[in-house]
Design an enzyme around this catalytic site. Structure first.
Site, mmCIF file in Angstrom:
data_model
loop_
_atom_site.group_PDB
_atom_site.id
_atom_site.type_symbol
_atom_site.label_atom_id
_atom_site.label_comp_id
_atom_site.label_asym_id
_atom_site.label_seq_id
_atom_site.Cartn_x
_atom_site.Cartn_y
_atom_site.Cartn_z
ATOM 1 N NE ARG A 93 31.718 47.322 38.317
ATOM 2 C CZ ARG A 93 33.034 47.116 38.323
ATOM 3 N NH1 ARG A 93 33.747 47.196 39.432
ATOM 4 N NH2 ARG A 93 33.670 46.821 37.193
ATOM 5 N N PRO A 137 53.691 43.690 42.227
ATOM 6 C CG PRO A 137 55.287 45.399 42.254
ATOM 7 C CD PRO A 137 54.308 44.677 43.137
ATOM 8 C CB SER A 141 46.837 35.003 38.664
ATOM 9 O OG SER A 141 46.449 35.744 37.534
ATOM 10 C CB CYS A 242 37.536 41.628 50.087
ATOM 11 S SG CYS A 242 38.059 41.848 51.794
ATOM 12 C CG LEU A 243 39.356 39.180 45.927
ATOM 13 C CD1 LEU A 243 40.369 38.299 45.194
ATOM 14 C CD2 LEU A 243 39.453 40.601 45.416
ATOM 15 N NE ARG A 272 25.044 54.237 8.017
ATOM 16 C CZ ARG A 272 25.604 55.271 7.389
ATOM 17 N NH1 ARG A 272 25.111 56.499 7.533
ATOM 18 N NH2 ARG A 272 26.659 55.093 6.619
ATOM 19 C CD GLU A 367 37.420 42.373 42.388
ATOM 20 O OE1 GLU A 367 37.530 41.264 42.929
ATOM 21 O OE2 GLU A 367 37.305 43.445 42.996
ATOM 22 C CB THR A 369 42.556 36.598 34.487
ATOM 23 O OG1 THR A 369 42.875 35.218 34.739
ATOM 24 C CG2 THR A 369 43.693 37.475 34.990
HETATM 25 P P1 TGC Z 1 43.668 28.427 48.283
HETATM 26 O O1 TGC Z 1 44.764 27.534 48.784
HETATM 27 O O2 TGC Z 1 42.630 27.873 47.363
HETATM 28 O O3 TGC Z 1 42.917 29.104 49.541
HETATM 29 C C1 TGC Z 1 43.628 29.765 50.572
HETATM 30 C C2 TGC Z 1 42.641 30.056 51.699
HETATM 31 O O4 TGC Z 1 41.614 30.951 51.246
HETATM 32 C C3 TGC Z 1 40.334 30.283 51.274
HETATM 33 N N1 TGC Z 1 39.644 30.696 50.042
HETATM 34 C C4 TGC Z 1 38.622 31.541 50.047
HETATM 35 N N2 TGC Z 1 37.974 32.143 51.070
HETATM 36 C C5 TGC Z 1 36.964 32.966 50.761
HETATM 37 N N3 TGC Z 1 36.601 33.205 49.474
HETATM 38 C C6 TGC Z 1 37.240 32.635 48.432
HETATM 39 N N4 TGC Z 1 36.887 32.932 47.170
HETATM 40 C C7 TGC Z 1 38.299 31.751 48.690
HETATM 41 N N5 TGC Z 1 39.145 31.021 47.921
HETATM 42 C C8 TGC Z 1 39.955 30.384 48.764
HETATM 43 C C9 TGC Z 1 40.643 28.817 51.311
HETATM 44 O O5 TGC Z 1 39.580 28.107 51.888
HETATM 45 C C10 TGC Z 1 41.885 28.810 52.168
HETATM 46 O O6 TGC Z 1 41.482 29.074 53.497
HETATM 47 P P2 TGC Z 1 42.311 28.504 54.755
HETATM 48 O O7 TGC Z 1 41.591 29.054 55.939
HETATM 49 O O8 TGC Z 1 42.258 27.009 54.609
HETATM 50 O O9 TGC Z 1 43.711 29.024 54.635
HETATM 51 O O10 TGC Z 1 44.355 29.687 47.636
HETATM 52 P P3 TGC Z 1 45.353 29.790 46.423
HETATM 53 O O11 TGC Z 1 46.590 30.458 46.887
HETATM 54 O O12 TGC Z 1 45.514 28.460 45.742
HETATM 55 O O13 TGC Z 1 44.607 30.830 45.456
HETATM 56 C C11 TGC Z 1 43.387 30.585 44.929
HETATM 57 C C12 TGC Z 1 43.063 31.570 43.781
HETATM 58 C C13 TGC Z 1 44.022 31.448 42.628
HETATM 59 C C14 TGC Z 1 41.686 31.196 43.300
HETATM 60 C C15 TGC Z 1 43.084 32.999 44.316
HETATM 61 O O14 TGC Z 1 44.307 33.361 44.754
HETATM 62 C C16 TGC Z 1 42.563 34.002 43.313
HETATM 63 O O15 TGC Z 1 41.355 34.239 43.304
HETATM 64 N N6 TGC Z 1 43.436 34.668 42.478
HETATM 65 C C17 TGC Z 1 42.998 35.787 41.665
HETATM 66 C C18 TGC Z 1 43.529 37.080 42.277
HETATM 67 C C19 TGC Z 1 42.548 38.181 42.237
HETATM 68 O O16 TGC Z 1 41.364 38.018 41.929
HETATM 69 N N7 TGC Z 1 42.988 39.384 42.562
HETATM 70 C C20 TGC Z 1 42.105 40.506 42.650
HETATM 71 C C21 TGC Z 1 42.803 41.702 43.233
HETATM 72 S S1 TGC Z 1 41.694 43.001 43.681
HETATM 73 C C22 TGC Z 1 41.167 43.646 42.249
HETATM 74 O O17 TGC Z 1 41.420 43.219 41.186
HETATM 75 C C23 TGC Z 1 40.333 44.834 42.390
HETATM 76 S S2 TGC Z 1 39.734 45.518 40.917
HETATM 77 C C24 TGC Z 1 38.906 46.740 41.617
HETATM 78 C C25 TGC Z 1 37.963 47.485 40.770
HETATM 79 O O18 TGC Z 1 36.767 47.105 40.679
HETATM 80 O O19 TGC Z 1 38.379 48.572 40.299
HETATM 81 P P1 FAD Z 2 49.109 37.653 35.806
HETATM 82 O O1 FAD Z 2 48.725 36.995 37.066
HETATM 83 O O2 FAD Z 2 50.539 37.873 35.543
HETATM 84 O O3 FAD Z 2 48.465 36.824 34.608
HETATM 85 C C1 FAD Z 2 48.879 37.023 33.250
HETATM 86 C C2 FAD Z 2 48.117 35.990 32.389
HETATM 87 O O4 FAD Z 2 48.479 34.664 32.827
HETATM 88 C C3 FAD Z 2 46.605 36.097 32.544
HETATM 89 O O5 FAD Z 2 45.997 35.883 31.298
HETATM 90 C C4 FAD Z 2 46.276 34.963 33.490
HETATM 91 O O6 FAD Z 2 44.948 34.466 33.300
HETATM 92 C C5 FAD Z 2 47.307 33.916 33.112
HETATM 93 N N1 FAD Z 2 47.583 32.979 34.198
HETATM 94 C C6 FAD Z 2 48.042 33.267 35.445
HETATM 95 N N2 FAD Z 2 48.158 32.146 36.164
HETATM 96 C C7 FAD Z 2 47.741 31.122 35.364
HETATM 97 C C8 FAD Z 2 47.600 29.706 35.542
HETATM 98 N N3 FAD Z 2 47.899 29.106 36.690
HETATM 99 N N4 FAD Z 2 47.134 28.983 34.488
HETATM 100 C C9 FAD Z 2 46.817 29.577 33.335
HETATM 101 N N5 FAD Z 2 46.939 30.896 33.098
HETATM 102 C C10 FAD Z 2 47.381 31.648 34.113
HETATM 103 N N6 FAD Z 2 44.451 44.723 42.333
HETATM 104 C C11 FAD Z 2 44.273 45.070 43.633
HETATM 105 O O7 FAD Z 2 44.786 44.393 44.543
HETATM 106 N N7 FAD Z 2 43.529 46.152 43.969
HETATM 107 C C12 FAD Z 2 42.930 46.949 43.034
HETATM 108 O O8 FAD Z 2 42.242 47.920 43.367
HETATM 109 C C13 FAD Z 2 43.115 46.616 41.654
HETATM 110 N N8 FAD Z 2 42.593 47.419 40.685
HETATM 111 C C14 FAD Z 2 42.903 47.171 39.376
HETATM 112 C C15 FAD Z 2 42.513 48.098 38.398
HETATM 113 C C16 FAD Z 2 42.842 47.891 37.062
HETATM 114 C C17 FAD Z 2 42.459 48.902 36.029
HETATM 115 C C18 FAD Z 2 43.540 46.712 36.686
HETATM 116 C C19 FAD Z 2 43.858 46.452 35.237
HETATM 117 C C20 FAD Z 2 43.944 45.804 37.649
HETATM 118 C C21 FAD Z 2 43.643 46.023 39.004
HETATM 119 N N9 FAD Z 2 44.103 45.167 40.009
HETATM 120 C C22 FAD Z 2 43.904 45.478 41.334
HETATM 121 C C23 FAD Z 2 44.976 44.049 39.667
HETATM 122 C C24 FAD Z 2 44.277 42.830 39.106
HETATM 123 O O9 FAD Z 2 43.556 42.144 40.095
HETATM 124 C C25 FAD Z 2 45.309 41.931 38.445
HETATM 125 O O10 FAD Z 2 45.723 42.595 37.264
HETATM 126 C C26 FAD Z 2 44.795 40.550 38.131
HETATM 127 O O11 FAD Z 2 44.543 39.809 39.292
HETATM 128 C C27 FAD Z 2 45.768 39.740 37.237
HETATM 129 O O12 FAD Z 2 47.069 39.820 37.709
HETATM 130 P P2 FAD Z 2 48.264 40.233 36.685
HETATM 131 O O13 FAD Z 2 47.834 41.433 35.946
HETATM 132 O O14 FAD Z 2 49.503 40.275 37.480
HETATM 133 O O15 FAD Z 2 48.308 39.047 35.649
#
Ligand code: TGC
Ligand code: FAD
Length: 387
Positions: A93, A137, A141, A242-243, A272, A367, A369
């Site tokens: 997936r 690095p 989050s 995208c997320l 079992r 995607e 935490t």
């Molecule tokens: P914030 O100040 O709230 O917003 C900044 C700008 O972004 C807009 N916005 C969004 N737009 C679309 N969709 C959303 N979900 C949005 N959330 C916010 C917002 O309106 C604003 O727009 P503008 O035009 O006014 O500038 O942003 P923030 O810096 O406070 O961060 C919010 C937070 C913490 C929720 C966000 O940064 C977050 O979701 N953090 C988690 C990081 C994350 O999920 N990383 C994922 C990396 S990719 C991955 O993990 C792939 S795994 C792949 C696999 O399946 O193998």
């Molecule tokens: P951190 O942000 O350091 O967080 C550590 C802990 O602190 C977590 O428990 C978190 O919930 C907590 N925390 C953080 N901030 C707060 C707060 N404000 N209040 C309370 N608690 C908080 N990323 C990509 O961009 N592209 C990819 O393709 C991708 N693929 C991945 C594949 C795998 C197998 C894994 C494990 C990760 C992947 N990621 C990818 C990264 C993933 O999105 C991050 O690991 C995730 O967003 C969390 O970031 P971090 O690991 O740095 O944890």
């Protein structure tokens, strides 16, 4: 085992077209994934030719129009596909959701006509593998604090920095990378494998998602021609949109993993025997199984409703966060309880449960935490940021 759990007749809500899609993907998983997935995960290897196989069944960019090579389906279909793929393994997936939601979606939504025509067909067929670089690095989050920089250089740009924990980095042909420009605006660029200064070291020895390759994207002052900049977005709205798409797919996907665990546990409990009775006869085991199917059913309803809203373009990011958080946690709990029902047999590769459980330990972190999604809900209902 990979067959249906549908306690509330959700198949009726979905309708024939989606059930056909479900059965097609289910057959694919049975024939192409299940025979080798345990060994591949044990050996820390991906399924050979996986992306082309996923492309051949329309699982890459299913919501992208036919004209760009996509399947021209809707978000309900995308959800159903993710569910069936993750019943096989979260790595499968993951491969499909990164390519679809994190690579094809931004090119389709924020790309130029030239970028769409050039890249989307190759990505839809699986001939090219894409990666998505947001996490760094020092910034997981909190990606808004990213350090990767895009600096103007003649007609193009120079990209410098690094992304980490990137799915499919070691095998990608291109990467959609998010970086800050000189004005501090977040821009998306397409990096190609052949770009001088681009490297993708692998992160080895994971205990989770072992059938998926993970690594870094390192940009050593790479030259990016201006036609590789995504023209239609210049803020965090780009990567966060995208997320939304990927998290929606995950909310469906993990239901597949949970169903697989539940079905194995139910069958095992019926077969079992201990103390002269099947263990399914004991109330403690029935409680586990009854709670599992209840939680699976609630998750199915949540994702089905989210699919309706998504198709109507009404699903809010906060609703998607709630579904991702709830359903991944549900699946992880189901995997843990299922493993206990199997006793010692729960830890061996003859059954898929431990593999699902270890995979879901990543899914609950990537995607966004579990805690980040709770804070998104908290902020939505109180109006106060808890970050
Ligand atoms: P914030 O100040 O709230 O917003 C900044 C700008 O972004 C807009 N916005 C969004 N737009 C679309 N969709 C959303 N979900 C949005 N959330 C916010 C917002 O309106 C604003 O727009 P503008 O035009 O006014 O500038 O942003 P923030 O810096 O406070 O961060 C919010 C937070 C913490 C929720 C966000 O940064 C977050 O979701 N953090 C988690 C990081 C994350 O999920 N990383 C994922 C990396 S990719 C991955 O993990 C792939 S795994 C792949 C696999 O399946 O193998
Ligand atoms: P951190 O942000 O350091 O967080 C550590 C802990 O602190 C977590 O428990 C978190 O919930 C907590 N925390 C953080 N901030 C707060 C707060 N404000 N209040 C309370 N608690 C908080 N990323 C990509 O961009 N592209 C990819 O393709 C991708 N693929 C991945 C594949 C795998 C197998 C894994 C494990 C990760 C992947 N990621 C990818 C990264 C993933 O999105 C991050 O690991 C995730 O967003 C969390 O970031 P971090 O690991 O740095 O944890």
């Amino acid at each position: 085992m990979n067959s249906t759990v549908d306690y509330f007749n959700i198949g009726e809500l979905l309708g024939e077209e989606y059930l056909l899609i479900r059965d097609t993907i289910r057959d694919f998983v049975r024939s192409e994934i299940l025979p080798t997935i345990d060994q591949k995960a044990q050996d820390h290897e991906e399924i050979p030719g996986l992306m082309k196989k996923l492309g051949s069944i329309g699982a890459l960019g299913p919501f992208v129009p036919n004209v760009y090579g996509g399947a021209g389906l809707d978000y309900m279909a995308y959800g159903v596909i993710m569910q069936e793929l993750e019943a096989g393994d979260s790595a499968i997936r993951s491969a499909a959701s990164v390519q679809s939601s994190l690579v094809m979606y931004p090119i389709y939504t924020f790309g130029s006509e030239e970028q769409k025509s050039k890249y989307l067909p190759m990505l839809a067929s699986g001939d090219w593998i894409g990666a998505f670089g947001l996490t760094e690095p020092n910034h997981g989050s909190d990606p808004s604090s990213m350090e990767t920089r895009l600096v103007k250089d003649g007609d193009g740009y120079r990209l410098h920095g690094a992304k980490t924990w990137i799915t499919n980095a070691p095998i990608c042909d291109l990467a959609v990378v998010w970086a800050k420009d000189e004005e501090g605006k977040v821009r998306g660029v397409i990096v190609e494998r052949a770009d001088v200064g681009f490297s993708t070291p692998e992160i080895k020895d994971k205990w989770s998602l072992r059938a998926s390759r993970t690594g870094e994207l390192v940009f050593d002052n790479i030259y990016i021609p201006s036609e590789r900049l995504l023209p239609e977005v210049s803020s965090m709205r780009g990567p966060l949109s995208c997320l939304n798409s990927a998290r929606y797919g995950i909310s469906w996907g993990v239901i597949g993993a949970a169903i697989d665990c539940y079905q194995v546990a139910l069958q095992y409990a019926l077969e079992r025997t201990q103390f002269g009775k099947p263990i399914a006869a004991y109330q403690l085991q029935q409680k586990k199984l009854a709670e599992m199917i209840t939680e699976i059913t609630k998750a199915q309803l949540l994702s089905w409703r989210l699919g309706v809203l998504k198709n109507e373009n009404k699903a809010t990011p906060q609703q998607i966060s709630m579904a991702k958080r709830n359903n991944v946690n549900m699946a992880l709990q189901v995997a843990r309880e299922s493993r206990q029902i199997l006793g010692a047999m729960g830890i061996v590769g003859d059954y898929p449960i431990m593999r699902h459980m270890m995979n879901l330990e990543s899914v609950i972190t990537y995607e966004g935490t579990h805690d980040v999604h709770l804070l998104i809900t908290g902020q939505d209902i109180t109006g106060i940021s808890g970050f």
